[in-house]
Design an enzyme around this catalytic site. Structure first.
Site, PDB file in Angstrom:
ATOM      1  N   HIS A 182     -17.274  43.231  33.340  1.00  0.00           N
ATOM      2  CA  HIS A 182     -16.792  42.232  34.303  1.00  0.00           C
ATOM      3  C   HIS A 182     -17.305  40.860  33.890  1.00  0.00           C
ATOM      4  CE1 HIS A 182     -15.539  40.965  38.420  1.00  0.00           C
ATOM      5  NE2 HIS A 182     -16.608  40.175  38.370  1.00  0.00           N
ATOM      6  N   ASP A 219     -17.425  36.888  34.695  1.00  0.00           N
ATOM      7  CA  ASP A 219     -17.262  35.908  35.764  1.00  0.00           C
ATOM      8  C   ASP A 219     -17.037  34.522  35.174  1.00  0.00           C
ATOM      9  OD1 ASP A 219     -17.616  37.454  38.224  1.00  0.00           O
ATOM     10  OD2 ASP A 219     -19.602  37.885  37.398  1.00  0.00           O
ATOM     11  N   MET A 233     -16.390  30.737  35.912  1.00  0.00           N
ATOM     12  CA  MET A 233     -16.602  29.786  37.012  1.00  0.00           C
ATOM     13  C   MET A 233     -16.460  28.372  36.490  1.00  0.00           C
ATOM     14  SD  MET A 233     -19.912  31.447  38.866  1.00  0.00           S
ATOM     15  CE  MET A 233     -20.003  33.196  39.267  1.00  0.00           C
ATOM     16  N   MET A 256     -14.463  40.409  47.737  1.00  0.00           N
ATOM     17  CA  MET A 256     -15.814  39.881  47.497  1.00  0.00           C
ATOM     18  C   MET A 256     -16.726  40.317  48.641  1.00  0.00           C
ATOM     19  SD  MET A 256     -15.855  38.181  44.633  1.00  0.00           S
ATOM     20  CE  MET A 256     -17.561  37.678  44.826  1.00  0.00           C
ATOM     21  N   HIS A 298     -12.820  37.857  36.053  1.00  0.00           N
ATOM     22  CA  HIS A 298     -12.770  37.398  37.440  1.00  0.00           C
ATOM     23  C   HIS A 298     -12.816  35.877  37.411  1.00  0.00           C
ATOM     24  CE1 HIS A 298     -15.134  37.213  41.529  1.00  0.00           C
ATOM     25  NE2 HIS A 298     -13.929  36.684  41.616  1.00  0.00           N
ATOM     26  N   MET A 343     -13.042  32.513  38.938  1.00  0.00           N
ATOM     27  CA  MET A 343     -13.413  31.717  40.113  1.00  0.00           C
ATOM     28  C   MET A 343     -13.188  30.270  39.750  1.00  0.00           C
ATOM     29  SD  MET A 343     -16.694  34.019  41.071  1.00  0.00           S
ATOM     30  CE  MET A 343     -16.636  34.743  39.432  1.00  0.00           C
ATOM     31  N   PHE A 387     -22.758  33.160  42.603  1.00  0.00           N
ATOM     32  CA  PHE A 387     -24.049  33.531  42.022  1.00  0.00           C
ATOM     33  C   PHE A 387     -24.281  35.035  42.129  1.00  0.00           C
ATOM     34  CE2 PHE A 387     -24.248  29.186  43.470  1.00  0.00           C
ATOM     35  CZ  PHE A 387     -24.726  28.538  42.336  1.00  0.00           C
ATOM     36  N   GLY A 388     -25.024  35.571  41.167  1.00  0.00           N
ATOM     37  CA  GLY A 388     -25.463  36.954  41.255  1.00  0.00           C
ATOM     38  C   GLY A 388     -26.692  37.061  42.136  1.00  0.00           C
ATOM     39  N   SER A 391     -21.284  43.345  35.656  1.00  0.00           N
ATOM     40  CA  SER A 391     -21.073  41.910  35.466  1.00  0.00           C
ATOM     41  C   SER A 391     -22.150  41.347  34.550  1.00  0.00           C
ATOM     42  CB  SER A 391     -21.140  41.190  36.819  1.00  0.00           C
ATOM     43  OG  SER A 391     -21.407  39.819  36.615  1.00  0.00           O
ATOM     44  N   SER A 412     -26.810  42.282  38.963  1.00  0.00           N
ATOM     45  CA  SER A 412     -28.267  42.396  38.872  1.00  0.00           C
ATOM     46  C   SER A 412     -28.746  43.837  38.948  1.00  0.00           C
ATOM     47  CB  SER A 412     -28.948  41.510  39.924  1.00  0.00           C
ATOM     48  OG  SER A 412     -28.208  41.434  41.089  1.00  0.00           O
ATOM     49  N   ASP A 450     -17.258  43.439  44.796  1.00  0.00           N
ATOM     50  CA  ASP A 450     -18.067  42.616  43.885  1.00  0.00           C
ATOM     51  C   ASP A 450     -19.050  41.804  44.708  1.00  0.00           C
ATOM     52  OD1 ASP A 450     -19.058  40.977  41.893  1.00  0.00           O
ATOM     53  OD2 ASP A 450     -17.153  39.934  41.524  1.00  0.00           O
TER      54      ASP A 450
HETATM   55  C1  DX5 Z   1     -20.472  36.525  42.051  1.00  0.00           C
HETATM   56  C2  DX5 Z   1     -19.819  37.274  40.925  1.00  0.00           C
HETATM   57  C3  DX5 Z   1     -20.320  38.654  40.762  1.00  0.00           C
HETATM   58  C4  DX5 Z   1     -21.794  38.729  40.478  1.00  0.00           C
HETATM   59  C5  DX5 Z   1     -22.309  40.007  40.994  1.00  0.00           C
HETATM   60  O1  DX5 Z   1     -19.765  35.361  42.310  1.00  0.00           O
HETATM   61  O2  DX5 Z   1     -18.422  37.342  41.110  1.00  0.00           O
HETATM   62  O3  DX5 Z   1     -19.557  39.359  39.791  1.00  0.00           O
HETATM   63  O4  DX5 Z   1     -22.097  38.654  39.121  1.00  0.00           O
HETATM   64  O5  DX5 Z   1     -23.703  40.008  40.858  1.00  0.00           O
HETATM   65  P1  DX5 Z   1     -24.605  40.926  41.778  1.00  0.00           P
HETATM   66  O6  DX5 Z   1     -24.202  42.345  41.507  1.00  0.00           O
HETATM   67  O7  DX5 Z   1     -25.968  40.598  41.356  1.00  0.00           O
HETATM   68  O8  DX5 Z   1     -24.302  40.538  43.207  1.00  0.00           O
HETATM   69 ZN    ZN Z   2     -17.271  38.755  39.780  1.00  0.00          ZN
END
Ligand code: DX5
Ligand code: ZN
Length: 223
Positions: free
Chosen positions: A32, A34, A36, A136, A65, A67, A142-143, A8, A197, A174
């Site tokens: 990937h 994200d 949002m 999920m 993805h 969101m 958030f990551g 991601s 991350s 994820d």
């Molecule tokens: C969170 C995202 C993920 C996120 C994963 O809402 O959908 O894709 O980037 O990040 P990590 O691997 O740091 O949890």
């Molecule tokens: Zn994601």
């Protein structure tokens, strides 16, 4: 299909997305992305214009993805600009069969995502319409959050439902996927791993991808 790794870019350098994608291009299977909208989740990232440019720039296919609220309205555009996989959330969609069919008609794989507390069972009959389930393993937004072990039983149930449906539905996890957690998710039946991350926080993202893949392959359920 075997094990697939989709880093991601959520925690990559947004000012150099092309370069960040290059760093994983030799090692990963997908990028990937994200998306949002600051409504479905309390965070805001990018939209279809940036995805369109990344499709042109990236050597890897894009796994988007979404969101976002109202994916029925907004998701098909991501397939139309060339995202090869488009995933919408069960909690936001109104007509999932119609949307999945329009994504496939536009040439993308269709994915359905579930937040940690959303059960899989109501969606079992939808599996023939889908190419991927995304479970999920953190609350989306958030990551860098911690992996939720409470999702492991749902991964196992999803794996059984996919096997019973006889289809080729990929099972993606994820959130919080890292060296410490990927084996648990693989043993439960996941076969596609998003890692943000754990990949972009490493000195060598490509090497991080290779190590995660080796761990998942060793732990994966076979047969
Ligand atoms: C969170 C995202 C993920 C996120 C994963 O809402 O959908 O894709 O980037 O990040 P990590 O691997 O740091 O949890
Ligand atoms: Zn994601």
């Amino acid at each position: 299909m075997g094990i697939q790794i989709a880093p991601s870019i959520l925690n990559a350098d947004w000012a150099d997305l092309g370069g960040e994608v290059d760093r994983i291009a030799e090692a990963a299977d997908w990028v990937h992305v994200d998306v949002m909208d600051n409504h479905f989740v309390p965070n805001l990232t990018i939209g279809v214009a940036v995805v369109e440019r990344l499709v042109e720039r990236s050597r890897l296919p894009l796994d988007c993805h979404l969101m976002i609220e109202d994916p029925d309205r907004w998701a098909p555009a991501y397939a139309e600009v060339g995202a090869r996989s488009v995933t919408f959330h069960a909690e936001a969609v109104r007509a999932p069969v119609k949307l999945a069919r329009s994504l496939r008609a536009a040439g993308a794989r269709a994915g359905l995502a579930l937040r940690p507390a959303t059960p899989i069972e109501p969606y079992a009959d939808l599996l023939p319409e889908l190419d991927m389930l995304l479970l999920m393993t953190v609350e989306p937004g958030f990551g860098g959050q911690g992996f939720l072990d409470m999702v492991l039983p749902k991964i196992r149930r999803a794996r059984s439902l996919v096997a019973a449906s006889g289809g080729e539905v990929w099972l993606q996890v994820d959130g919080g996927i890292a060296a410490e957690t990927i084996e648990r998710a693989a043993r439960a039946g996941a076969d596609m791993f998003v890692a943000g991350s754990a990949v972009y926080g490493a000195d060598d993202p490509g090497q991080a991808v290779r190590e995660l893949r080796a761990q998942a392959e060793k732990a994966a359920v076979t047969g």
